[in-house]
Design a protein around this motif. Structure first.
Motif, PDB file in Angstrom:
ATOM      1  N   GLU A  84      -7.235 -11.757  11.971  1.00 28.70           N
ATOM      2  CA  GLU A  84      -6.219 -11.922  10.930  1.00 28.70           C
ATOM      3  C   GLU A  84      -6.858 -12.146   9.563  1.00 28.70           C
ATOM      4  OE1 GLU A  84      -2.374 -12.250   9.231  1.00 28.70           O
ATOM      5  OE2 GLU A  84      -3.203 -11.280  11.006  1.00 28.70           O
ATOM      6  N   VAL A  85      -7.945 -12.914   9.512  1.00 29.18           N
ATOM      7  CA  VAL A  85      -8.659 -13.109   8.252  1.00 29.18           C
ATOM      8  C   VAL A  85      -9.162 -11.769   7.717  1.00 29.18           C
ATOM      9  CG1 VAL A  85     -10.752 -14.107   7.218  1.00 29.18           C
ATOM     10  CG2 VAL A  85      -9.301 -15.509   8.702  1.00 29.18           C
ATOM     11  N   GLU A  86      -9.684 -10.954   8.600  1.00 31.43           N
ATOM     12  CA  GLU A  86     -10.161  -9.622   8.205  1.00 31.43           C
ATOM     13  C   GLU A  86      -9.008  -8.777   7.657  1.00 31.43           C
ATOM     14  OE1 GLU A  86     -13.408  -7.016  10.280  1.00 31.43           O
ATOM     15  OE2 GLU A  86     -11.481  -6.628  11.274  1.00 31.43           O
ATOM     16  N   ARG A  87      -7.857  -8.827   8.315  1.00 29.22           N
ATOM     17  CA  ARG A  87      -6.700  -8.055   7.861  1.00 29.22           C
ATOM     18  C   ARG A  87      -6.231  -8.518   6.486  1.00 29.22           C
ATOM     19  NH1 ARG A  87      -1.752  -8.249   6.879  1.00 29.22           N
ATOM     20  NH2 ARG A  87      -1.627 -10.478   7.347  1.00 29.22           N
ATOM     21  N   ILE A  88      -6.210  -9.848   6.277  1.00 29.00           N
ATOM     22  CA  ILE A  88      -5.742 -10.398   5.005  1.00 29.00           C
ATOM     23  C   ILE A  88      -6.654  -9.964   3.859  1.00 29.00           C
ATOM     24  CG2 ILE A  88      -5.453 -12.547   3.699  1.00 29.00           C
ATOM     25  CD1 ILE A  88      -4.526 -13.839   6.353  1.00 29.00           C
ATOM     26  N   ILE A  89      -7.965 -10.036   4.093  1.00 31.71           N
ATOM     27  CA  ILE A  89      -8.906  -9.659   3.031  1.00 31.71           C
ATOM     28  C   ILE A  89      -8.831  -8.161   2.755  1.00 31.71           C
ATOM     29  CG2 ILE A  89     -11.347  -9.559   2.381  1.00 31.71           C
ATOM     30  CD1 ILE A  89     -11.741 -12.135   4.018  1.00 31.71           C
ATOM     31  N   ALA A  90      -8.723  -7.372   3.813  1.00 33.63           N
ATOM     32  CA  ALA A  90      -8.617  -5.922   3.625  1.00 33.63           C
ATOM     33  C   ALA A  90      -7.352  -5.559   2.858  1.00 33.63           C
ATOM     34  CB  ALA A  90      -8.638  -5.221   4.976  1.00 33.63           C
ATOM     35  N   ALA A  91      -6.267  -6.303   3.121  1.00 33.32           N
ATOM     36  CA  ALA A  91      -4.992  -6.025   2.455  1.00 33.32           C
ATOM     37  C   ALA A  91      -5.037  -6.338   0.967  1.00 33.32           C
ATOM     38  CB  ALA A  91      -3.874  -6.817   3.122  1.00 33.32           C
ATOM     39  N   SER A  92      -6.026  -7.124   0.542  1.00 35.30           N
ATOM     40  CA  SER A  92      -6.140  -7.462  -0.881  1.00 35.30           C
ATOM     41  C   SER A  92      -6.593  -6.266  -1.706  1.00 35.30           C
ATOM     42  CB  SER A  92      -7.130  -8.613  -1.073  1.00 35.30           C
ATOM     43  OG  SER A  92      -8.463  -8.159  -0.830  1.00 35.30           O
ATOM     44  N   GLY A  93      -7.115  -5.250  -1.014  1.00 32.38           N
ATOM     45  CA  GLY A  93      -7.557  -4.047  -1.714  1.00 32.38           C
ATOM     46  C   GLY A  93      -8.944  -4.143  -2.307  1.00 32.38           C
ATOM     47  N   THR A  94      -9.742  -5.099  -1.872  1.00 34.17           N
ATOM     48  CA  THR A  94     -11.087  -5.239  -2.419  1.00 34.17           C
ATOM     49  C   THR A  94     -11.909  -3.968  -2.189  1.00 34.17           C
ATOM     50  OG1 THR A  94     -13.137  -6.544  -2.378  1.00 34.17           O
ATOM     51  CG2 THR A  94     -11.955  -6.315  -0.297  1.00 34.17           C
ATOM     52  N   ALA A  95     -12.708  -3.636  -3.172  1.00 31.90           N
ATOM     53  CA  ALA A  95     -13.570  -2.452  -3.068  1.00 31.90           C
ATOM     54  C   ALA A  95     -14.941  -2.803  -2.519  1.00 31.90           C
ATOM     55  CB  ALA A  95     -13.717  -1.801  -4.443  1.00 31.90           C
ATOM     56  N   HIS A  96     -15.185  -4.097  -2.296  1.00 30.21           N
ATOM     57  CA  HIS A  96     -16.506  -4.547  -1.867  1.00 30.21           C
ATOM     58  C   HIS A  96     -16.615  -4.593  -0.346  1.00 30.21           C
ATOM     59  CE1 HIS A  96     -17.813  -5.489  -5.940  1.00 30.21           C
ATOM     60  NE2 HIS A  96     -16.619  -6.033  -6.148  1.00 30.21           N
ATOM     61  N   ARG A  97     -17.816  -4.381   0.130  1.00 31.60           N
ATOM     62  CA  ARG A  97     -18.090  -4.454   1.567  1.00 31.60           C
ATOM     63  C   ARG A  97     -18.014  -5.904   2.017  1.00 31.60           C
ATOM     64  NH1 ARG A  97     -23.939  -2.923   4.300  1.00 31.60           N
ATOM     65  NH2 ARG A  97     -23.253  -2.871   6.487  1.00 31.60           N
ATOM     66  N   PHE A  98     -17.361  -6.129   3.147  1.00 33.40           N
ATOM     67  CA  PHE A  98     -17.303  -7.486   3.671  1.00 33.40           C
ATOM     68  C   PHE A  98     -17.269  -7.437   5.197  1.00 33.40           C
ATOM     69  CE2 PHE A  98     -12.852  -6.325   3.730  1.00 33.40           C
ATOM     70  CZ  PHE A  98     -12.348  -6.979   4.851  1.00 33.40           C
ATOM     71  N   ALA A  99     -17.684  -8.527   5.787  1.00 34.74           N
ATOM     72  CA  ALA A  99     -17.574  -8.718   7.232  1.00 34.74           C
ATOM     73  C   ALA A  99     -17.047 -10.118   7.474  1.00 34.74           C
ATOM     74  CB  ALA A  99     -18.927  -8.535   7.914  1.00 34.74           C
ATOM     75  N   VAL A 100     -16.281 -10.276   8.532  1.00 33.74           N
ATOM     76  CA  VAL A 100     -15.764 -11.595   8.909  1.00 33.74           C
ATOM     77  C   VAL A 100     -16.484 -12.046  10.169  1.00 33.74           C
ATOM     78  CG1 VAL A 100     -13.747 -12.918   9.632  1.00 33.74           C
ATOM     79  CG2 VAL A 100     -13.531 -11.177   7.841  1.00 33.74           C
ATOM     80  N   VAL A 101     -17.062 -13.235  10.088  1.00 32.19           N
ATOM     81  CA  VAL A 101     -17.896 -13.771  11.163  1.00 32.19           C
ATOM     82  C   VAL A 101     -17.352 -15.131  11.601  1.00 32.19           C
ATOM     83  CG1 VAL A 101     -20.195 -14.724  11.653  1.00 32.19           C
ATOM     84  CG2 VAL A 101     -19.972 -12.545  10.450  1.00 32.19           C
ATOM     85  N   SER A 102     -17.459 -15.446  12.873  1.00 32.84           N
ATOM     86  CA  SER A 102     -17.113 -16.774  13.392  1.00 32.84           C
ATOM     87  C   SER A 102     -18.399 -17.572  13.599  1.00 32.84           C
ATOM     88  CB  SER A 102     -16.369 -16.658  14.724  1.00 32.84           C
ATOM     89  OG  SER A 102     -16.274 -17.917  15.367  1.00 32.84           O
ATOM     90  N   ASN A 103     -18.416 -18.788  13.072  1.00 32.16           N
ATOM     91  CA  ASN A 103     -19.595 -19.656  13.212  1.00 32.16           C
ATOM     92  C   ASN A 103     -19.123 -21.093  13.407  1.00 32.16           C
ATOM     93  OD1 ASN A 103     -22.050 -21.007  10.932  1.00 32.16           O
ATOM     94  ND2 ASN A 103     -22.290 -20.711  13.123  1.00 32.16           N
ATOM     95  N   PRO A 104     -18.651 -21.428  14.623  1.00 39.13           N
ATOM     96  CA  PRO A 104     -18.077 -22.757  14.859  1.00 39.13           C
ATOM     97  C   PRO A 104     -19.087 -23.870  14.647  1.00 39.13           C
ATOM     98  CG  PRO A 104     -18.431 -21.606  16.933  1.00 39.13           C
ATOM     99  CD  PRO A 104     -18.677 -20.604  15.845  1.00 39.13           C
ATOM    100  N   GLU A 105     -18.557 -25.043  14.242  1.00 33.10           N
ATOM    101  CA  GLU A 105     -19.417 -26.209  14.055  1.00 33.10           C
ATOM    102  C   GLU A 105     -19.399 -27.070  15.316  1.00 33.10           C
ATOM    103  OE1 GLU A 105     -18.278 -29.474  13.843  1.00 33.10           O
ATOM    104  OE2 GLU A 105     -16.123 -29.085  13.879  1.00 33.10           O
ATOM    105  N   PHE A 106     -20.528 -27.747  15.550  1.00 36.33           N
ATOM    106  CA  PHE A 106     -20.654 -28.653  16.689  1.00 36.33           C
ATOM    107  C   PHE A 106     -21.225 -29.992  16.204  1.00 36.33           C
ATOM    108  CE2 PHE A 106     -21.100 -24.317  18.346  1.00 36.33           C
ATOM    109  CZ  PHE A 106     -20.083 -24.298  19.290  1.00 36.33           C
TER     110      PHE A 106
END
Length: 436
Positions: A130-152
């Protein structure tokens, strides 16, 4: 590398300060102007041992800064971490993702360069999609990736946990994301900290599964403690005996009044809701949540029994030593002390309390409790003393002074930090957890 940390609460501030200590250029971003002003003044929004010194040294070195301006804060950042709260949503127990989604939308609108967006917040499976969809929907022209990095991170030991982790979990769907995250964690990689690369959804589930498993261990040993009391066994011997098995391990096998804090209660509930959504029930976790909730009130009733039962308890005074859910934190979220104090108050018992760090947080949520400026002030005139949190300050109380100050020498040790023979030899009636 420049890193932006959106959210300057417990996870964001500790992670940001530690990344800066590794040599990265870190900007912590928060919409709360008063929090940012306090951080500029060197005032921490949370109590965490060593955090104030770590923040101060990295601010002085120019590697750590704070702002409310997200657009300016993320400009030039190769990694943008989302570290905002995901509390249980009122009414249904689902994780409230509104803050995560709002950050994703704002990041997408202001993204000025190629970057990896990292969900550090604890989020249900599928949130990264969903985070990826939201950012893509913003129309940004820049390359991006969405990563999960949980804290412990364990509260009270967070800096050590970050710098010397058991593992670093990274859920990435492409090489761009993995490449940036390798650079982010390069200092730890060189120290041979284990880094586990997984799919994004596996990473999201790992965090919930880990917390649910630890909550299960706590709840299991608490139920064994109840059985020990019935059969005349010692839960500490039982804990050591099973913990020496390498398949089980000794951690999280300490009997007590139940788990609390910012993670286990909300994360177990969120896992249950995810399981319901996917029609894949997790019955063990259901039982853990129910059992833990009932245990906290049961510990209040244990104190009442130490006073002689419900009729004898009315009008008596109990001193609670420790209010936070664990030592070395000021976190009162879902602390067993809350339910214990309420159970006592409902039975007509007056409650006085002392905690080294948690009283400011406790006052608004425990109005029925009189807060005192020392353990001995709370003990004065008490008909029973209950140790609820195992702060070091309570491990070597002057029992002679306690006996003089208390109206009755009754000690209810809900953390088993004293030896029964020692306390009884000092003239106390002693009650503990899982010991005859």
């Amino acid at each position: 590398m420049k890193i932006a940390m959106v959210g300057s609460g417990y996870v964001g501030l500790v992670s940001g300060a530690c990344f800066a200590d590794f040599g990265h250029d870190v900007v912590c971003i928060d919409k709360d102007q008063s929090k940012i002003d306090a951080l500029h003044a060197g005032v921490m929004p949370i109590y965490e041992p060593g955090l104030d010194a770590l923040v101060e040294s990295n601010v002085r070195a120019g590697r750590l800064s704070f702002t409310t301006d997200l657009a300016a804060g993320i400009a030039g950042a190769a990694a943008i971490f989302i570290a905002v709260g995901t509390p249980s949503r009122r009414g249904d127990g689902h994780a409230d993702l509104s803050f995560v989604h709002a950050v994703a939308k704002e990041v997408g609108e202001h993204l000025a360069n190629d970057a990896v967006i990292v969900t550090k917040s604890t989020v249900p499976v599928g949130t990264g999609d969903e985070v990826e969809r939201i950012i893509a929907a913003s129309g940004t022209a820049h390359r991006f990736a969405v990563v999960s990095n949980p804290e412990f991170l364990r509260e009270g030991a967070a800096i050590g946990d970050f710098k010397r982790p058991d593992r670093i979990v990274i859920g990435a769907e492409d090489e761009f994301g993995r490449e940036i995250m390798r650079e982010v964690y390069r200092p730890l990689f060189l120290n041979e900290s284990p880094i586990l690369f997984t799919s994004r959804r596996s990473s999201e589930l790992i965090k919930y599964a880990a917390n649910a498993f630890l909550a299960t261990k706590i709840t299991f040993i608490n139920e064994m403690a109840d059985l020990c009391e019935k059969v005349g066994a010692d839960v500490q011997d039982v804990s050591r005996g099973i913990g020496m098995d390498g398949r089980i391990g000794s951690k999280f096998l300490h009997a007590g009044p139940g788990y609390g804090g910012s993670c286990f209660p909300k994360d177990t509930l969120a896992l249950l809701k995810t399981a319901e959504d996917y029609d894949s029930p997790v019955r063990i976790v259901e039982a853990v949540v129910k059992t833990n909730d009932s245990r906290k009130r049961a510990m209040g009733r244990k104190v009442i029994e130490a006073l002689g039962g419900s009729d004898a308890a009315r009008g008596r005074k109990v001193a609670l030593l420790g209010l936070t859910f664990k030592p070395n934190t000021d976190d009162m979220r879902d602390s067993p002390a809350i339910a214990i104090a309420q159970t006592l108050a409902d039975a007509g018992v007056s409650v006085a309390a002392y905690d080294p760090e948690g009283m400011e947080q406790a006052r608004p949520i425990m109005p029925e409790v009189a807060m005192c400026d020392s353990p001995y002030a709370a003990i004065e005139g008490a008909d029973a003393i209950a140790i609820v949190t195992e702060w070091d300050a309570f491990r070597a109380l002057d029992l002679g002074r306690v006996k003089e100050l208390a109206k009755a020498p009754v000690l209810v040790d809900l953390r088993n930090i004293y030896q029964p023979d020692d306390v009884r030899a000092a003239g106390f009636t002693y009650h503990s957890i899982g010991r005859a």
